[in-house]
Design a protein around this motif. Sequence first.
Motif, PDB file in Angstrom:
ATOM      1  N   MET A  37      56.875  28.043   9.605  1.00  0.00           N
ATOM      2  CA  MET A  37      56.887  27.781  11.047  1.00  0.00           C
ATOM      3  C   MET A  37      58.267  28.034  11.661  1.00  0.00           C
ATOM      4  O   MET A  37      58.435  27.915  12.866  1.00  0.00           O
ATOM      5  N   GLY A  38      59.242  28.349  10.809  1.00  0.00           N
ATOM      6  CA  GLY A  38      60.594  28.579  11.301  1.00  0.00           C
ATOM      7  C   GLY A  38      61.374  27.296  11.551  1.00  0.00           C
ATOM      8  O   GLY A  38      62.436  27.313  12.160  1.00  0.00           O
ATOM      9  N   LYS A  39      60.869  26.181  11.065  1.00  0.00           N
ATOM     10  CA  LYS A  39      61.545  24.887  11.211  1.00  0.00           C
ATOM     11  C   LYS A  39      62.400  24.649   9.968  1.00  0.00           C
ATOM     12  O   LYS A  39      62.073  23.849   9.098  1.00  0.00           O
ATOM     13  N   TYR A  40      63.505  25.388   9.913  1.00  0.00           N
ATOM     14  CA  TYR A  40      64.318  25.406   8.702  1.00  0.00           C
ATOM     15  C   TYR A  40      64.969  24.071   8.360  1.00  0.00           C
ATOM     16  O   TYR A  40      64.971  23.687   7.190  1.00  0.00           O
ATOM     17  N   ILE A  70      66.642  26.254  -0.829  1.00  0.00           N
ATOM     18  CA  ILE A  70      67.517  25.454   0.036  1.00  0.00           C
ATOM     19  C   ILE A  70      68.747  26.263   0.423  1.00  0.00           C
ATOM     20  O   ILE A  70      69.141  26.288   1.596  1.00  0.00           O
ATOM     21  N   SER A  71      69.352  26.948  -0.535  1.00  0.00           N
ATOM     22  CA  SER A  71      70.533  27.772  -0.244  1.00  0.00           C
ATOM     23  C   SER A  71      70.210  28.858   0.774  1.00  0.00           C
ATOM     24  O   SER A  71      70.963  29.094   1.715  1.00  0.00           O
ATOM     25  N   SER A  72      69.083  29.502   0.592  1.00  0.00           N
ATOM     26  CA  SER A  72      68.648  30.557   1.507  1.00  0.00           C
ATOM     27  C   SER A  72      68.428  30.003   2.916  1.00  0.00           C
ATOM     28  O   SER A  72      68.857  30.606   3.910  1.00  0.00           O
ATOM     29  N   LEU A  73      67.782  28.852   2.993  1.00  0.00           N
ATOM     30  CA  LEU A  73      67.519  28.246   4.303  1.00  0.00           C
ATOM     31  C   LEU A  73      68.804  27.801   4.989  1.00  0.00           C
ATOM     32  O   LEU A  73      68.941  27.934   6.209  1.00  0.00           O
ATOM     33  N   MET A  74      69.726  27.260   4.220  1.00  0.00           N
ATOM     34  CA  MET A  74      70.990  26.827   4.817  1.00  0.00           C
ATOM     35  C   MET A  74      71.750  28.017   5.391  1.00  0.00           C
ATOM     36  O   MET A  74      72.356  27.929   6.455  1.00  0.00           O
ATOM     37  N   LYS A  76      70.307  30.777   6.536  1.00  0.00           N
ATOM     38  CA  LYS A  76      69.582  31.154   7.750  1.00  0.00           C
ATOM     39  C   LYS A  76      69.974  30.245   8.913  1.00  0.00           C
ATOM     40  O   LYS A  76      70.170  30.712  10.036  1.00  0.00           O
ATOM     41  N   CYS A  77      70.077  28.945   8.654  1.00  0.00           N
ATOM     42  CA  CYS A  77      70.462  27.995   9.706  1.00  0.00           C
ATOM     43  C   CYS A  77      71.857  28.299  10.218  1.00  0.00           C
ATOM     44  O   CYS A  77      72.112  28.232  11.424  1.00  0.00           O
ATOM     45  N   LYS A  78      72.746  28.624   9.316  1.00  0.00           N
ATOM     46  CA  LYS A  78      74.125  28.942   9.705  1.00  0.00           C
ATOM     47  C   LYS A  78      74.149  30.180  10.604  1.00  0.00           C
ATOM     48  O   LYS A  78      74.823  30.197  11.636  1.00  0.00           O
ATOM     49  N   LYS A  79      73.380  31.205  10.239  1.00  0.00           N
ATOM     50  CA  LYS A  79      73.315  32.425  11.050  1.00  0.00           C
ATOM     51  C   LYS A  79      72.701  32.135  12.419  1.00  0.00           C
ATOM     52  O   LYS A  79      73.150  32.670  13.428  1.00  0.00           O
ATOM     53  N   MET A  80      71.682  31.285  12.440  1.00  0.00           N
ATOM     54  CA  MET A  80      71.045  30.943  13.711  1.00  0.00           C
ATOM     55  C   MET A  80      72.018  30.201  14.624  1.00  0.00           C
ATOM     56  O   MET A  80      72.065  30.453  15.827  1.00  0.00           O
ATOM     57  N   ARG A  85      75.524  29.951  19.403  1.00  0.00           N
ATOM     58  CA  ARG A  85      76.865  29.778  19.979  1.00  0.00           C
ATOM     59  C   ARG A  85      77.296  31.043  20.721  1.00  0.00           C
ATOM     60  O   ARG A  85      77.875  30.979  21.797  1.00  0.00           O
ATOM     61  N   LYS A  86      77.026  32.196  20.138  1.00  0.00           N
ATOM     62  CA  LYS A  86      77.398  33.463  20.763  1.00  0.00           C
ATOM     63  C   LYS A  86      76.658  33.630  22.086  1.00  0.00           C
ATOM     64  O   LYS A  86      77.237  34.020  23.093  1.00  0.00           O
ATOM     65  N   GLY A  87      75.371  33.329  22.099  1.00  0.00           N
ATOM     66  CA  GLY A  87      74.571  33.413  23.318  1.00  0.00           C
ATOM     67  C   GLY A  87      75.045  32.441  24.377  1.00  0.00           C
ATOM     68  O   GLY A  87      75.123  32.773  25.559  1.00  0.00           O
ATOM     69  N   MET A  88      75.387  31.224  23.944  1.00  0.00           N
ATOM     70  CA  MET A  88      75.885  30.221  24.893  1.00  0.00           C
ATOM     71  C   MET A  88      77.208  30.671  25.474  1.00  0.00           C
ATOM     72  O   MET A  88      77.457  30.509  26.674  1.00  0.00           O
TER      73      MET A  88
END
Length: 108
Positions: A37-40, A70-74, A76-80, A85-88
């Motif tokens: 669902m993308g709810k990382y 877990i490592s992969s998801l973390m 992904k969260c960091k990239k998101m 932040r860049k968009g803001m």
Amino acid sequence: TEYKKSLAMRLKVYGTEKPHPSVAGSYNNIGSLYYSMGKYPEAITEYKKALNVYSACQMHDYGSECKAIISSLMLKCKKMRKKVRKGMSRRITAKLRNKQGKGRCGKK
């Protein structure tokens, strides 16, 4: 969801005193659902619960899989977070420019 119902039944049957692999499997399934669902962040929480139970059951192969997910998801969260932040930052800069009376090209 059905996965949460399954977890509740397994916890009722096996209890929380002694860890059981079936309980870890339920946490893993819930983590997979959140992942799809993308709810990382929620997925990470559930995979960590699965990892703890697998480790307590000495099922290290399954625990290793959880660690990798877990490592992969973390990551992904960091990239998101970076994208957000860049968009803001872009939106804030645009607002500041508009308040100063300049358009997008820097002209009044």
